[in-house]
Scaffold this motif. Structure first.
Motif, PDB file in Angstrom:
ATOM      1  N   UNK A  40      31.867 103.179  61.450  1.00 26.85           N
ATOM      2  CA  UNK A  40      31.374 103.749  60.199  1.00 26.85           C
ATOM      3  C   UNK A  40      30.904 102.668  59.232  1.00 26.85           C
ATOM      4  N   UNK A  41      31.540 101.514  59.246  1.00 27.81           N
ATOM      5  CA  UNK A  41      31.084 100.394  58.425  1.00 27.81           C
ATOM      6  C   UNK A  41      29.718  99.913  58.904  1.00 27.81           C
ATOM      7  N   UNK A  64      23.797  99.600  57.860  1.00 32.75           N
ATOM      8  CA  UNK A  64      22.400  99.869  58.184  1.00 32.75           C
ATOM      9  C   UNK A  64      21.749 100.752  57.130  1.00 32.75           C
ATOM     10  N   UNK A  65      22.443 101.802  56.720  1.00 31.03           N
ATOM     11  CA  UNK A  65      21.892 102.714  55.715  1.00 31.03           C
ATOM     12  C   UNK A  65      21.649 101.985  54.398  1.00 31.03           C
ATOM     13  N   UNK A  66      22.585 101.122  53.995  1.00 28.31           N
ATOM     14  CA  UNK A  66      22.420 100.356  52.759  1.00 28.31           C
ATOM     15  C   UNK A  66      21.160  99.504  52.799  1.00 28.31           C
ATOM     16  N   UNK A  67      20.867  98.913  53.956  1.00 25.48           N
ATOM     17  CA  UNK A  67      19.679  98.060  54.079  1.00 25.48           C
ATOM     18  C   UNK A  67      18.397  98.817  53.741  1.00 25.48           C
ATOM     19  N   UNK A 117      32.102  95.330  49.546  1.00 20.58           N
ATOM     20  CA  UNK A 117      32.539  96.432  48.693  1.00 20.58           C
ATOM     21  C   UNK A 117      31.470  97.510  48.569  1.00 20.58           C
ATOM     22  N   UNK A 118      30.199  97.119  48.458  1.00 20.27           N
ATOM     23  CA  UNK A 118      29.132  98.109  48.343  1.00 20.27           C
ATOM     24  C   UNK A 118      28.983  98.923  49.621  1.00 20.27           C
ATOM     25  N   UNK A 119      29.118  98.261  50.770  1.00 22.64           N
ATOM     26  CA  UNK A 119      29.044  98.996  52.038  1.00 22.64           C
ATOM     27  C   UNK A 119      30.232  99.949  52.168  1.00 22.64           C
ATOM     28  N   UNK A 120      31.417  99.493  51.780  1.00 26.79           N
ATOM     29  CA  UNK A 120      32.595 100.356  51.867  1.00 26.79           C
ATOM     30  C   UNK A 120      32.479 101.562  50.936  1.00 26.79           C
ATOM     31  N   UNK A 121      31.872 101.372  49.768  1.00 24.58           N
ATOM     32  CA  UNK A 121      31.674 102.502  48.849  1.00 24.58           C
ATOM     33  C   UNK A 121      30.797 103.566  49.495  1.00 24.58           C
ATOM     34  N   UNK A 122      29.725 103.129  50.141  1.00 23.48           N
ATOM     35  CA  UNK A 122      28.853 104.073  50.833  1.00 23.48           C
ATOM     36  C   UNK A 122      29.574 104.714  52.014  1.00 23.48           C
ATOM     37  N   UNK A 131      30.821 107.463  44.516  1.00 22.88           N
ATOM     38  CA  UNK A 131      29.790 107.917  43.595  1.00 22.88           C
ATOM     39  C   UNK A 131      28.590 106.973  43.591  1.00 22.88           C
ATOM     40  N   UNK A 132      27.388 107.552  43.414  1.00 23.85           N
ATOM     41  CA  UNK A 132      26.171 106.753  43.306  1.00 23.85           C
ATOM     42  C   UNK A 132      25.797 106.515  41.852  1.00 23.85           C
ATOM     43  N   UNK A 133      26.683 106.844  40.930  1.00 23.79           N
ATOM     44  CA  UNK A 133      26.406 106.641  39.511  1.00 23.79           C
ATOM     45  C   UNK A 133      26.344 105.139  39.197  1.00 23.79           C
TER      46      UNK A 133
END
Length: 338
Positions: free
Chosen positions: A301-302, A307-310, A323-328, A333-335
């Motif tokens: 899942x990470x 990949x999606x973050x890229x 941390x940003x990848x783990x948040x996704x 939240x995307x706020x």
């Protein structure tokens, strides 16, 4: 853990604002290349990362090195040589129009360099992990010799070797790629992608025959187990992409380790920049595998979230944080983050 990747770093030229190549009067400059993208992404995730390549001994070559250094990638093994810089042109897709890539990388300094005197055992002795892709051996005979020497040296020294077959139909035929890349598989520990490689049934047929672009869990489990039985790998993974339009996709992945197959969540996303999504999956998977205490479900899942973050970042590389990848990955939240 110390990581090194080997491959070509190219100059990327793309029209702004989703313009077409045939109509644009301007190009935006970026640097990219499958293996370099992984090295840069891992450096941004905090991994001690090095990149080996050959660059022209010109200001373009110096600019490439500056780009790598700016992203904390070590460049001490880079060779400067005569020759040209490999190029590629990217026409970014949007809505119903897909992206298009035009390569101009023939006879580059990297492809033409004679690697017979490069001592890869000496270079790799200080590292724990080597990453390669199937793009490099597609470039020239010299590059095939490069990969052959490097992967055998890595195995002799006990490095973990990850390999992304990364087939490019504009560089060579499927049949040639399958024959060449399959020779490397006995030296591979982590396989990222399953085409084009040979995996045989007892009757000589390929276990992947009939496998669709949207395979079932049972089909992937069968194929992964066949690959593991033939090549004895530590981990195998592949992504499954659903293309809803040129600017909206969904992504999931299958992952195999310790005799068991895992399926990730499916994430839907809008696309800012499509190129490098597979390399971001590779870097996410490698980073997660380097963490000795992660569950297999978290590893896959990470990698998918990476990949999606890229796809939301301009350029070839996933310049983001753990941390940003783990948040996704955890559906945070995307706020605005304040």
């Amino acid at each position: 853990m110390k990581f090194i990747a080997i491959g070509e770093l190219m100059l990327r030229l793309s029209p702004p604002n989703y313009e077409k190549i045939v109509t644009t009067h301007n190009f935006i400059v970026n640097y990219g290349g499958a293996e370099a993208n992984v090295a840069v992404s891992l450096a941004n995730l905090g991994v001690d990362s090095t990149f080996f390549t050959v660059l022209p001994n010109t200001d373009l070559g110096k600019s490439c090195i500056n780009y790598l250094k700016a992203n904390d990638v070590h460049t001490k093994h880079i060779i400067k040589s005569d020759g040209r810089m490999g190029l590629y042109y990217l026409e970014e897709g949007v809505s119903v129009r897909p992206s298009q890539v035009i390569y101009d990388r023939g006879s580059s300094a990297f492809a033409e360099y004679d690697y017979k005197d490069v001592d890869f055992e000496n270079i790799l002795k200080d590292y724990d992990w080597l990453h390669l892709s199937g793009i490099t051996p597609a470039l020239s005979y010299n590059c095939r010799r490069l990969i052959d020497k490097a992967i055998k040296a890595a195995k002799k020294l006990g490095l973990t070797v990850s390999f992304d077959p990364n087939f490019r139909s504009t560089l060579w035929s499927f049949e040639t790629a399958r024959d060449v890349l399959s020779r490397y598989l006995p030296y591979v520990d982590v396989l990222i992608g399953i085409e084009p490689i040979h995996v045989y049934n007892a009757d000589g047929t390929d276990v992947k025959d009939g496998l669709t672009m949207d395979p079932s869990f049972e089909d992937m489990d069968r194929v992964f187990k066949a690959i593991d039985e033939q090549y004895h790998m530590k981990a195998i993974a592949r992504t499954v992409r659903y293309v809803h339009s040129g600017s909206n996709n969904s992504l999931k992945a299958f992952y195999y380790a310790d005799g068991k197959t895992y399926e990730s969540k499916t994430l839907n996303f809008e696309i800012v920049d499509r190129v490098g999504g597979g390399d971001a999956f590779s870097s996410g998977l490698i980073y997660a595998l380097m963490q000795n205490d992660w569950k297999h479900e978290d590893i896959v899942n990470f990698a998918v979230a990476s990949s999606v973050m890229k796809h939301a970042i301009r350029g070839d590389t996933n310049i983001t944080s753990v941390d940003q990848i783990k948040r996704l990955m955890n559906n945070a939240s995307f706020d605005v983050q304040r």
